[in-house]
Design an enzyme around this catalytic site. Sequence first.
Site, PDB file in Angstrom:
ATOM      1  N   GLY A  17       6.459   1.043  -1.359  1.00 27.65           N
ATOM      2  CA  GLY A  17       5.592   1.029  -0.185  1.00 27.65           C
ATOM      3  C   GLY A  17       4.132   0.814  -0.539  1.00 27.65           C
ATOM      4  CG  ASP A  18       1.358   2.490   2.228  1.00 33.20           C
ATOM      5  OD1 ASP A  18       2.511   2.972   2.217  1.00 33.20           O
ATOM      6  OD2 ASP A  18       0.389   3.071   2.752  1.00 33.20           O
ATOM      7  CB  THR A  38       0.137   8.760   5.556  1.00 31.23           C
ATOM      8  OG1 THR A  38       1.503   9.120   5.833  1.00 31.23           O
ATOM      9  CG2 THR A  38      -0.740   9.305   6.655  1.00 31.23           C
ATOM     10  N   GLY A  39       1.965   6.432   6.660  1.00 27.00           N
ATOM     11  CA  GLY A  39       2.628   5.751   7.768  1.00 27.00           C
ATOM     12  C   GLY A  39       3.554   4.666   7.244  1.00 27.00           C
ATOM     13  N   GLY A  72       4.504   1.818   5.368  1.00 24.60           N
ATOM     14  CA  GLY A  72       3.865   1.139   4.251  1.00 24.60           C
ATOM     15  C   GLY A  72       3.746  -0.359   4.439  1.00 24.60           C
ATOM     16  NE  ARG A  86       9.206   0.693   1.734  1.00 24.72           N
ATOM     17  CZ  ARG A  86       8.308   1.624   2.013  1.00 24.72           C
ATOM     18  NH1 ARG A  86       8.177   2.660   1.222  1.00 24.72           N
ATOM     19  NH2 ARG A  86       7.547   1.543   3.074  1.00 24.72           N
ATOM     20  CB  THR A 115       2.917   9.806   2.545  1.00 28.99           C
ATOM     21  OG1 THR A 115       4.064   8.996   2.452  1.00 28.99           O
ATOM     22  CG2 THR A 115       1.895   9.400   1.505  1.00 28.99           C
TER      23      THR A 115
HETATM   24  N1  ASP Z   1       3.407   5.091   3.508  1.00 29.75           N
HETATM   25  C1  ASP Z   1       4.620   5.622   2.949  1.00 29.75           C
HETATM   26  C2  ASP Z   1       5.535   4.474   2.603  1.00 29.75           C
HETATM   27  O1  ASP Z   1       5.687   3.575   3.415  1.00 29.75           O
HETATM   28  C3  ASP Z   1       5.347   6.558   3.846  1.00 29.75           C
HETATM   29  C4  ASP Z   1       4.511   7.625   4.513  1.00 29.75           C
HETATM   30  O2  ASP Z   1       3.295   7.538   4.571  1.00 29.75           O
HETATM   31  O3  ASP Z   1       5.069   8.621   4.968  1.00 29.75           O
HETATM   32  O4  ASP Z   1       6.132   4.505   1.549  1.00 29.75           O
END
Ligand code: ASP
Length: 323
Positions: A210-211, A231-232, A234, A208, A180
């Site tokens: 995410g965050d 990021t990470g 979500g 789905r 992300t």
């Molecule tokens: N946070 C993002 C999600 O879960 C993914 C990412 O940060 O790589 O959609």
Amino acid sequence: MSKKQKPVIVVHGGAGAITPERNQPVMEGIKRAAKKGFDVLKRGGTAVDGVMKAVMVMEDDGSFNAGYGSSLNIDRSVEMDASIMDGKTLQAGAVALLKDVKNPVRLARIVMEKTDHVFIAGEGAERLATLFKLERVNAVTELRLKYYEGQKKKLLEGQFELPKLASLIKEYPELLESDTVGAVALDKEGNLAAATSTGGFPLKLPGRIGDSPLIGCGNYADNESGACSATGVGEIAIRLVLAKTVCAYIEAGKTPQEAAEQAIRLVNQRMPIGYNSMGLVAVDVHGRIGAAHNSPNLCWAYLTPETPKPVSSPTAKNVKESH
Ligand code: ASP
């Protein structure tokens, strides 16, 4: 705030593991994004202009999990999410489940500035993109197809159904090769903004979200506190309303660095489910910056008037403890 500020931009290119083949393009990409975003701020552009430009550069790059080159869902297709927030007005815009909009962050800004809403997903968002004549792109790249095949093969080696995300990642840590992108900025007028854009989690179920497009979770900006992009995984950031939490820590007196580290400690403490996978960047109205993670990598870069070139790194403060 009316007194002139020195502009600052901080960008990230995701919390995923950086494999050797991706190292150079990713590190170059974040520096280019920081530079382009900072140029906008230097010319007197707003923080919103700066973070949008920086995120667009990474959406167009192909090396990140955002825009062109986004991760594929379990159906082998792209569903992109993005958001943007103006810390001066608390206006925000978000989009989700986009199939081929070239720059999701631009559409998020259109939602923020041209509609009465904050968040538009799916077909309605695509229709808005058509109305505003936004460019389209086939965001599926060879690299992502390669990742998809490898990830799916591993997933199917033991079972034929998607288990819940935590055990999925425990078993297949390479799923965390997600990248992300995001940017936070302070402009010359002293205003903050944040933007985040993603293809979402690899192999996610269709539909789905995410965050990244959820205001307060993956993205937040408020002149009274700070700006943060996450990021990470979500699902973690959503449950902890993580970006807003970082800003709340800043409002309570912490520096952005302390706030980012404190938020990662909170992740470690409250989500001790065996997968460490969040990254955060932040800035406050004084131009102080912060970055922390518990993921293997957090590639990030920043630029201030004191740094002639973007300062970049594949890691920041890696926080393992929970107190
Ligand atoms: N946070 C993002 C999600 O879960 C993914 C990412 O940060 O790589 O959609």
